[in-house]
Design a protein around this motif. Structure first.
Motif, PDB file in Angstrom:
ATOM      1  N   UNK A   1      15.976  88.467  32.879  1.00  0.00           N
ATOM      2  CA  UNK A   1      15.837  87.116  32.964  1.00  0.00           C
ATOM      3  C   UNK A   1      17.462  86.501  33.141  1.00  0.00           C
ATOM      4  N   UNK A   2      18.330  87.007  32.489  1.00  0.00           N
ATOM      5  CA  UNK A   2      19.695  86.365  33.315  1.00  0.00           C
ATOM      6  C   UNK A   2      19.657  87.099  35.548  1.00  0.00           C
ATOM      7  N   UNK A   3      19.971  87.904  34.961  1.00  0.00           N
ATOM      8  CA  UNK A   3      19.581  88.222  36.100  1.00  0.00           C
ATOM      9  C   UNK A   3      18.699  88.073  37.392  1.00  0.00           C
ATOM     10  N   UNK A   4      17.802  87.621  36.953  1.00  0.00           N
ATOM     11  CA  UNK A   4      16.991  87.074  37.967  1.00  0.00           C
ATOM     12  C   UNK A   4      16.900  85.424  38.375  1.00  0.00           C
ATOM     13  N   UNK A   5      17.526  84.780  37.472  1.00  0.00           N
ATOM     14  CA  UNK A   5      18.097  83.267  37.505  1.00  0.00           C
ATOM     15  C   UNK A   5      19.224  83.298  38.655  1.00  0.00           C
ATOM     16  N   UNK A   6      20.113  84.547  38.007  1.00  0.00           N
ATOM     17  CA  UNK A   6      21.114  84.238  39.636  1.00  0.00           C
ATOM     18  C   UNK A   6      20.699  85.333  40.473  1.00  0.00           C
TER      19      UNK A   6
END
Length: 386
Positions: free
Chosen positions: A276-281
């Motif tokens: 999730x965090x990787x996709x947002x970044x």
């Protein structure tokens, strides 16, 4: 489950019962009054005939008695009417109370069915209502819901099996094609056309592999069961994502404003939350302009841990932004970026956040750019739980 809201079936049943009682009571009261008035009127003594001698004193006495009797009849009529009205008002109140009690008892099985149905989700589709009792309409409704849950459970199980099989069956031919390309290029003095074709095919295979990985993560988030729940630091995941994409940030000359707090924790699947965090970044980097900026912040309270990723850029349409959580939705070629986009990034984020009991908010900033907020249930860090 709480009590039913005002204006629902309980209230309608209560009003209907009270209205029926009031109507029948009013009709009974009117009929009793009419019959009482007719009986008392016919029971009044007749005027005696005047005698030849004309006893005046007796006649006056008779007229006085008749007047008194008429007055007594009027008083009795008024007392009967007043008492009946008081009794009717009291019984209306009693009927309202009794109607509500009866309506509550009649609808109690439906409330139990509603509460049990609300507790059943994708993670416990094996549960059933299993309502016992006579074969009436309520039991028929419960059995219908149980049948629906059984079909949903079978559908979810088939979908999970498909995801597992697809992961194996689709990756195997991709690996075979990669191996064939490597063999063709490894031959002595391969043709230039072969090398160029192999390079293009490898690029397409990488895109297919990335798309397949996105499909599998999306399916797991939407239909899987989160059994590996552990405390996860959102700040730590942000650090890892920024470190992994440091080269891309430098290549675009992006300015990163880091306001990440180390004490922002949630609880869930570490692998899915990392994605999730990787996709947002990634979304903030890929769909950004050269020499742009990114602001990443975390915050938390007693109930929520929030990760906010904000970027600058042109003014966007909020209606189109709201659709970005759907698979393959994009804002157009201006947001596809040089690396291309599968259109699954934010849909995967939305599915994972929802699976963890959170919510994803996309906001088109009035001054331009996009703000993405992932709100997840807050949790204590492992140092607090020891």
């Amino acid at each position: 489950m709480g009590k039913l809201r005002s204006g629902t079936v309980v209230r309608r049943f209560t009003i209907l019962y009270a209205a029926g009682f009031l109507g029948s009571g009013t009709a009974l009261l009117a009929l009793t009054y009419l019959m009482s008035g007719s009986r008392l009127t016919t029971a009044a003594p007749e005027q005696p005939p005047a005698g030849p001698a004309g006893p005046g004193a007796a006649e006056r006495r008779i007229r006085d008695l008749e007047g008194q009797l008429s007055d007594m009849q009027g008083q009795q009529d008024h007392q009967l009417l007043a008492g009946s009205l008081i009794a009717l008002v009291v019984m209306v109140g009693v009927s309202l109370l009794l109607g509500r009690v009866l309506a509550g008892r009649v609808l109690r099985p439906l409330r139990l069915i509603t509460a049990a149905t609300r507790r059943i989700s994708a993670e416990n589709l094996h549960q059933r209502l299993a309502v016992a009792g006579p074969a009436d309409e309520v039991k028929e409704l419960a059995d219908t819901v149980d049948g629906l849950l059984e079909r949903l459970e079978a559908s979810f199980a088939a979908q999970r099996r498909f995801v597992g099989n697809a992961s194996h069956e689709l990756r195997t031919p991709l690996a075979t094609m990669r191996a064939s390309l490597d063999v063709a290029v490894a031959k002595p003095e391969p043709a230039a056309q072969t090398v160029a074709l192999a390079g293009r095919l490898r690029t397409e295979l990488d895109r297919v592999d990335h798309l397949l990985d996105g499909f599998l993560v999306l399916a797991r988030a939407q239909h899987g069961t989160l059994v590996d729940r552990t405390p996860v630091s959102l700040g730590g995941l942000v650090r890892e994502a920024l470190t992994a994409r440091a080269a891309d940030i430098t290549a675009k000359t992006l300015t990163v404003d880091d306001e990440v707090r180390p004490d922002t924790w949630t609880r869930g699947s570490a692998a899915l939350l990392s994605r999730t965090v990787a996709n947002m970044v990634d979304n903030a980097i890929v769909h950004n302009q050269d020499r742009g900026w990114i602001r990443i912040s975390t915050e938390h309270d007693d109930t929520e841990a929030r990760l906010v990723v904000t970027t600058g850029g042109p003014v966007l349409d909020q209606e189109r932004v709201d659709r970005l959580t759907q698979p393959f939705e994009r804002l157009g070629a201006d947001r596809t970026g040089p690396e291309g986009s599968s259109g699954l990034g934010l849909s995967i984020v939305a599915a994972i956040v929802t699976a963890h009991g959170g919510r994803l908010t996309l906001l088109a900033r009035p001054e331009g750019g996009l703000s993405v907020t992932a709100a997840l249930p807050s949790a204590a860090g492992p140092e607090v739980t020891r």
